[in-house]
Every structure is written in C-alpha cells, then in structure tokens.
Design an enzyme around this catalytic site. Structure first.
Site, mmCIF file in Angstrom:
data_model
loop_
_atom_site.group_PDB
_atom_site.id
_atom_site.type_symbol
_atom_site.label_atom_id
_atom_site.label_comp_id
_atom_site.label_asym_id
_atom_site.label_seq_id
_atom_site.Cartn_x
_atom_site.Cartn_y
_atom_site.Cartn_z
ATOM 1 N N ALA A 96 0.824 -1.216 0.000
ATOM 2 C CA ALA A 96 0.000 0.000 0.000
ATOM 3 C C ALA A 96 0.857 1.264 0.000
ATOM 4 O O ALA A 96 1.732 1.429 -0.837
ATOM 5 C CB ALA A 96 -0.967 -0.033 1.175
ATOM 6 N N SER A 97 0.630 2.150 0.957
ATOM 7 C CA SER A 97 1.268 3.468 0.936
ATOM 8 C C SER A 97 2.772 3.428 1.192
ATOM 9 O O SER A 97 3.438 4.464 1.063
ATOM 10 C CB SER A 97 0.603 4.397 1.956
ATOM 11 O OG SER A 97 -0.662 4.814 1.491
ATOM 12 N N MET A 98 3.334 2.270 1.544
ATOM 13 C CA MET A 98 4.786 2.200 1.679
ATOM 14 C C MET A 98 5.482 2.329 0.335
ATOM 15 O O MET A 98 6.709 2.454 0.277
ATOM 16 C CB MET A 98 5.192 0.898 2.378
ATOM 17 C CG MET A 98 4.910 0.890 3.871
ATOM 18 S SD MET A 98 5.576 2.334 4.738
ATOM 19 C CE MET A 98 7.340 2.138 4.455
ATOM 20 N N LYS A 100 5.030 4.915 -1.372
ATOM 21 C CA LYS A 100 5.290 6.361 -1.455
ATOM 22 C C LYS A 100 6.739 6.713 -1.106
ATOM 23 O O LYS A 100 7.408 7.419 -1.868
ATOM 24 C CB LYS A 100 4.303 7.130 -0.577
ATOM 25 C CG LYS A 100 2.863 7.087 -1.077
ATOM 26 C CD LYS A 100 1.951 7.908 -0.180
ATOM 27 C CE LYS A 100 0.526 7.986 -0.736
ATOM 28 N NZ LYS A 100 -0.184 6.716 -0.642
#
Length: 210
Positions: A96-98, A100
């Site tokens: 997921a947002s890792m 980013k």
C-alpha cells in the site's frame, strides 16, 4: 475470535523493516525454525516469532543486507492462516502506501542525477496531465470545472498537493472516479499503467495545484 487486521496494521522496525501480512483468522502458531537462524540474529527472529505467537501478525519476512550481501533472511508464521500456508522468503506483499517513500527516494535519485527537476511539470513526462481542470461546486450544488491555476509539478506530487484524489473519499469526485473505473486508487488487472494514468489525468482536481 476474529483478528481485526486493519487497526493493528503497522511496520515493526528493529534495525530492519519488517513487511507484515495480516489476516482475519485466529489459527496462529509460534515459529520453530530458530535453530536455522544465524546466532547474531536470534533476537530478531525471536521478536518476529513472538509477534506471530501473540497474534499481532500472521507472519513476516525479515532481511538484512550488509555491503551488498544478504547476511540475514528469515520467514516466520503464515502468509495464509486459514489454509496454514507458511510464510516464505519469496512471499509477495501488498505494501500500500509504503510505495510512497520508495517512489520518493527514486525520484530524488533522478533529481541528483540531473534527469529531472522538482519544478518540472508532470505534463513534461506525461502529456495527459496538461491543461488540468479543477472541479468547482457552487452554493446550489451545481458542478463545473475551471482551468487549474498552474501545472502540477513533481514537487506537488511528492508533497501531496497535486489536487489528485482517490475514488473512495466521498463527494462529487468519488462518482467521477468510479465512472472512470478508478474506484480505490489501484490499477485494475485488465488495465495497463498507461491507460490508468490517462484516466486519472482526465479527472478534475480537488483543488488547484499547491
């Protein structure tokens, strides 16, 4: 009992990052492979095994690379609790947002190499983002679009100030995103990255860039 994965989702850091997979079942078990782990990293192994036994995570993979060489790799617990499928070193994770920070580091490496600038407009690399529009809703609920005051830049993307959103944030944008097949920010398996990006670029922004 059911294991509530979402509130418990987290990254454990002890000298390395652990990518943890969470499930919604309760058939957790302690790991018994400590004897295979180099003595120097037994505490790390034990920490991961304890998290599995305490039902904090279903399983995890740990990795340490020193001077380009793998000096420690370990898999504990399960990648699928229901079927008792054990975690392996090649298990794939949805992080997921890792993505980013990974993307941000990659972008800054390109900046250091002089291949792009933080002030570059995104449209320089993805033309579909030229002439972006911003959605405006008046007091009567009427929707219209106006030209963005300026281009979206690389810096805007890195600082979450581009005006782009997700298809699950509510408001008028949610319906527009869903109509375009952008429901949760993820790429549909049947759609290429280029097509997904073009669809996203056509959607009106939540706010002016910056």
């Amino acid at each position: 009992m059911k294991y509530d994965a979402w509130p418990a989702a987290r990254m454990a850091v002890v000298t390395l990052q652990f990518l943890c997979v969470l499930t919604t079942d309760s058939a957790f078990a302690a790991d018994d492979t400590a004897q295979l782990v180099p003595a120097h990293y037994r505490p790390v192994h034990q920490l991961l095994a304890d998290h599995v036994e305490q039902q904090k995570i279903a399983g995890a993979v740990g990795l340490v690379i020193d001077d380009g060489k793998v000096v420690y790799s370990d898999a504990v617990g399960y990648r699928d609790v229901a079927s008792q499928t054990e975690m392996t070193l090649d298990t794939l994770f949805r992080i997921a947002s890792m993505t980013k920070p990974m993307t941000s580091v990659s972008v800054m490496m390109l900046v250091e190499e002089g291949k792009l600038s933080l002030t570059d407009p995104v449209s320089k690399f993805i033309p579909a983002f030229a002439d972006a529009k911003v959605l405006v809703v008046d007091e009567n609920g009427n929707e219209s679009t106006v030209p963005a005051e300026r281009d979206i830049t690389i810096h805007d993307l890195l600082t979450h100030r581009s005006g782009l959103t997700y298809g699950f944030m509510g408001g008028p944008h949610q319906a527009l995103y869903q109509q375009a097949g952008i429901t949760n920010g993820l790429i549909e398996s049947s759609v290429s990255l280029a097509e997904h990006t073009n669809r996203l670029a056509k959607q009106p922004l939540v706010n002016h860039p910056g």
